[in-house]
Write a protein that holds these residues in place. Sequence first.
Motif, PDB file in Angstrom:
ATOM      1  N   ILE A 182     -42.026  71.359  35.093  1.00 10.03           N
ATOM      2  CA  ILE A 182     -42.617  72.886  36.145  1.00 10.03           C
ATOM      3  C   ILE A 182     -43.835  72.493  36.005  1.00 10.03           C
ATOM      4  CG2 ILE A 182     -42.942  74.948  36.891  1.00 10.03           C
ATOM      5  CD1 ILE A 182     -40.294  75.550  36.316  1.00 10.03           C
ATOM      6  N   LEU A 183     -44.785  72.606  35.058  1.00 15.92           N
ATOM      7  CA  LEU A 183     -46.263  72.256  34.713  1.00 15.92           C
ATOM      8  C   LEU A 183     -47.035  70.529  35.314  1.00 15.92           C
ATOM      9  CD1 LEU A 183     -46.628  74.018  31.847  1.00 15.92           C
ATOM     10  CD2 LEU A 183     -47.137  74.867  34.030  1.00 15.92           C
ATOM     11  N   ASN A 184     -45.950  69.948  34.741  1.00  8.57           N
ATOM     12  CA  ASN A 184     -45.872  68.343  34.949  1.00  8.57           C
ATOM     13  C   ASN A 184     -45.931  68.364  36.933  1.00  8.57           C
ATOM     14  OD1 ASN A 184     -46.712  67.182  32.604  1.00  8.57           O
ATOM     15  ND2 ASN A 184     -44.268  66.601  32.755  1.00  8.57           N
ATOM     16  N   LYS A 195     -53.545  73.475  47.377  1.00 11.65           N
ATOM     17  CA  LYS A 195     -54.585  74.128  46.958  1.00 11.65           C
ATOM     18  C   LYS A 195     -53.238  75.435  46.973  1.00 11.65           C
ATOM     19  CE  LYS A 195     -58.687  72.833  46.993  1.00 11.65           C
ATOM     20  NZ  LYS A 195     -59.446  72.858  47.890  1.00 11.65           N
ATOM     21  N   GLU A 196     -52.385  75.494  47.159  1.00 15.23           N
ATOM     22  CA  GLU A 196     -51.344  76.445  46.760  1.00 15.23           C
ATOM     23  C   GLU A 196     -49.940  76.167  46.988  1.00 15.23           C
ATOM     24  OE1 GLU A 196     -51.891  80.484  49.181  1.00 15.23           O
ATOM     25  OE2 GLU A 196     -49.880  79.813  49.625  1.00 15.23           O
ATOM     26  N   VAL A 197     -49.702  76.744  45.730  1.00 13.10           N
ATOM     27  CA  VAL A 197     -48.066  76.643  45.543  1.00 13.10           C
ATOM     28  C   VAL A 197     -47.020  77.752  45.101  1.00 13.10           C
ATOM     29  CG1 VAL A 197     -46.413  75.802  42.855  1.00 13.10           C
ATOM     30  CG2 VAL A 197     -48.493  74.561  43.971  1.00 13.10           C
ATOM     31  N   THR A 198     -45.396  77.820  45.836  1.00 12.14           N
ATOM     32  CA  THR A 198     -45.172  79.044  45.877  1.00 12.14           C
ATOM     33  C   THR A 198     -44.104  78.136  44.600  1.00 12.14           C
ATOM     34  OG1 THR A 198     -45.524  79.742  47.922  1.00 12.14           O
ATOM     35  CG2 THR A 198     -43.357  80.257  46.696  1.00 12.14           C
ATOM     36  N   LEU A 199     -43.767  78.970  43.793  1.00  8.29           N
ATOM     37  CA  LEU A 199     -42.876  79.331  42.626  1.00  8.29           C
ATOM     38  C   LEU A 199     -41.060  79.547  42.975  1.00  8.29           C
ATOM     39  CD1 LEU A 199     -44.244  79.228  39.290  1.00  8.29           C
ATOM     40  CD2 LEU A 199     -44.059  77.368  40.636  1.00  8.29           C
ATOM     41  N   LEU A 200     -39.466  78.391  43.248  1.00 10.08           N
ATOM     42  CA  LEU A 200     -38.806  79.043  44.141  1.00 10.08           C
ATOM     43  C   LEU A 200     -37.732  79.353  43.135  1.00 10.08           C
ATOM     44  CD1 LEU A 200     -39.413  77.122  46.743  1.00 10.08           C
ATOM     45  CD2 LEU A 200     -40.087  79.259  47.119  1.00 10.08           C
ATOM     46  N   GLY A 201     -36.925  80.358  43.513  1.00  8.18           N
ATOM     47  CA  GLY A 201     -35.694  80.338  42.467  1.00  8.18           C
ATOM     48  C   GLY A 201     -34.994  81.790  43.430  1.00  8.18           C
ATOM     49  N   ALA A 221     -49.024  78.254  34.491  1.00  8.09           N
ATOM     50  CA  ALA A 221     -49.051  77.835  36.159  1.00  8.09           C
ATOM     51  C   ALA A 221     -50.541  77.950  36.209  1.00  8.09           C
ATOM     52  CB  ALA A 221     -47.982  78.093  36.698  1.00  8.09           C
ATOM     53  N   SER A 222     -50.697  79.130  36.207  1.00  2.00           N
ATOM     54  CA  SER A 222     -52.195  79.725  36.226  1.00  2.00           C
ATOM     55  C   SER A 222     -54.031  78.660  35.823  1.00  2.00           C
ATOM     56  CB  SER A 222     -52.684  81.375  36.502  1.00  2.00           C
ATOM     57  OG  SER A 222     -52.956  81.640  35.104  1.00  2.00           O
ATOM     58  N   GLN A 223     -53.048  78.295  34.586  1.00  2.00           N
ATOM     59  CA  GLN A 223     -54.339  77.660  33.640  1.00  2.00           C
ATOM     60  C   GLN A 223     -54.512  75.861  34.341  1.00  2.00           C
ATOM     61  OE1 GLN A 223     -55.324  80.866  32.484  1.00  2.00           O
ATOM     62  NE2 GLN A 223     -55.741  79.643  30.453  1.00  2.00           N
ATOM     63  N   VAL A 224     -53.716  75.279  35.061  1.00  2.00           N
ATOM     64  CA  VAL A 224     -53.365  74.502  35.277  1.00  2.00           C
ATOM     65  C   VAL A 224     -54.699  74.179  35.971  1.00  2.00           C
ATOM     66  CG1 VAL A 224     -52.117  72.059  36.420  1.00  2.00           C
ATOM     67  CG2 VAL A 224     -50.647  73.384  35.441  1.00  2.00           C
ATOM     68  N   ASP A 225     -54.901  74.905  37.132  1.00  2.00           N
ATOM     69  CA  ASP A 225     -55.939  74.596  38.129  1.00  2.00           C
ATOM     70  C   ASP A 225     -56.380  75.904  38.629  1.00  2.00           C
ATOM     71  OD1 ASP A 225     -57.225  74.192  40.547  1.00  2.00           O
ATOM     72  OD2 ASP A 225     -56.476  72.664  41.529  1.00  2.00           O
ATOM     73  N   PRO A 226     -57.755  76.170  37.786  1.00  2.00           N
ATOM     74  CA  PRO A 226     -57.474  77.363  38.595  1.00  2.00           C
ATOM     75  C   PRO A 226     -58.487  77.922  39.994  1.00  2.00           C
ATOM     76  CG  PRO A 226     -59.640  76.982  36.708  1.00  2.00           C
ATOM     77  CD  PRO A 226     -58.368  75.747  36.921  1.00  2.00           C
ATOM     78  N   GLU A 227     -58.660  77.090  40.570  1.00  2.00           N
ATOM     79  CA  GLU A 227     -58.177  76.579  42.150  1.00  2.00           C
ATOM     80  C   GLU A 227     -57.543  76.548  42.638  1.00  2.00           C
ATOM     81  OE1 GLU A 227     -61.940  77.901  43.985  1.00  2.00           O
ATOM     82  OE2 GLU A 227     -62.347  78.008  42.160  1.00  2.00           O
ATOM     83  N   MET A 228     -56.087  75.999  42.086  1.00  2.00           N
ATOM     84  CA  MET A 228     -55.228  76.955  42.916  1.00  2.00           C
ATOM     85  C   MET A 228     -54.791  77.792  42.944  1.00  2.00           C
ATOM     86  SD  MET A 228     -51.912  73.940  41.786  1.00  2.00           S
ATOM     87  CE  MET A 228     -52.116  72.379  42.781  1.00  2.00           C
TER      88      MET A 228
END
Length: 452
Positions: A182-184, A195-201, A221-228
């Motif tokens: 997921i992080l990859n 710029k924006e991701v919605t995690l789905l389940g 996830a929040s650590q991957v890109d602080p501007e996402m």
Amino acid sequence: MADKKFYIETYGCQMNFADSEIVNSILLEDGMSPVHEAEQADVILVNTCSIRENAETKVWNRLKEFRQLKREKSDLTVGVLGCMAERIKDQIIEQEHLVDIVVGPDAYRDIPKLIEEVEDGRKAVNVLLSLEETYADIAPVRTTGNGVTAFVSIMRGCDNMCSFCVVPFTRGRERSRPMESILNEIRQLSEQGYKEVTLLGQNVNSYKDGENTFAKLMYEASQVDPEMRFRFSSPHPKDFPDELLHIIAEKPNLCNYIHIPAQAGSSSMLERMRRPYTREQYLELVEKMKSIIPGLSLSTDIIAGFCDETEEEHEQTLSLMKEVEYDLAYMFAYSERERTLAYRKFEDNVPEEIKKRRLSEIITQQMDIQAKRNKEEIGRRHLVLVEGTSKRSDDQMSGRTDTNKMVVFDRMDFSKGDYVEVEVVDSTSATLIARPVKKSSIAEFYKKEAVA
């Protein structure tokens, strides 16, 4: 499969759109190429939804249109994917003769082989559900969308067995993707400029990869890109972790917006729905969410006219919505689904005219609440992610606040994918109208907010 052209039409939830991106990847890897019009395709695939009768009716009508297209183009292959394929496979392929291929949600890897079977003159079906399939190793190919926001599926299936819901029967048991995969995918999206991701389940709270919980996944996830920015859908009220609330409050790129489905407002109705919480427990959770996350925006799902619903239970749903004051609600009349517990155990005995009247009352009240909530936004400043031009005017841009409110403002020199600080000057029940202040960033805007 070289030189074959395919067209995918998707109905239903965000999960279906994410699945279509997986199918895109599988077919492209097999040498096929996508087209944007059904008439241009050699293979038409319809990704379907079974949650409500209205969704299935749209698909039936569309398949009949494709049957006419097939008469004009004899070598055209038509297939049905997803939840509806799993639910009514025999009717689609044997009785109505509308399609050549039927593929369930866990069998997308099999599509190229199934297309070959059709070319050999056979009907092709694979609707087997899996206990392992998560498509974790397949990088989705996003051929549609705005290039700014993306959906990432973190798990599949559902174990909750709510009495009204067909999902456990069409998508199978819960299983989670490995966190690193997921992080990859999120890292790849960041590199591609999203710029924006919605995690789905179906129930993201249940996500588990070894010792990794959903709260841990959101933090990483929040650590991957602080501007996402990050959102998620959908959690279940029965097991919402306090840890996640505190992480959302602490991390500026985790959006202050939670979709928390209530479904109904009375404990008696919730019990019939097999929702393992009471009205009081739900309201306690909402109060906790609001106290931990200042400025939180909430949305919900509401069903009108479920089996045996009384007028008093309907009034309790209205009162719950009034007490919570949701910023957005997805509201539907109950639609009976075969195989569910409600289908087997209860009677769909609320007359249609009463369902429609109750739904109308729910919608009317919710629109009043939204108008009130949005009016309270006037004078406030928000950071908006620009998603594109406004539908009504090319002279205006549109995007969403981190609280998931749609905003329109003058175009100026802003581009899709920019973060823009705006001040709200007017509103409707659906939209905020704002004055743009300046381009900004998550770091800059929330640093200023913290100082203020």
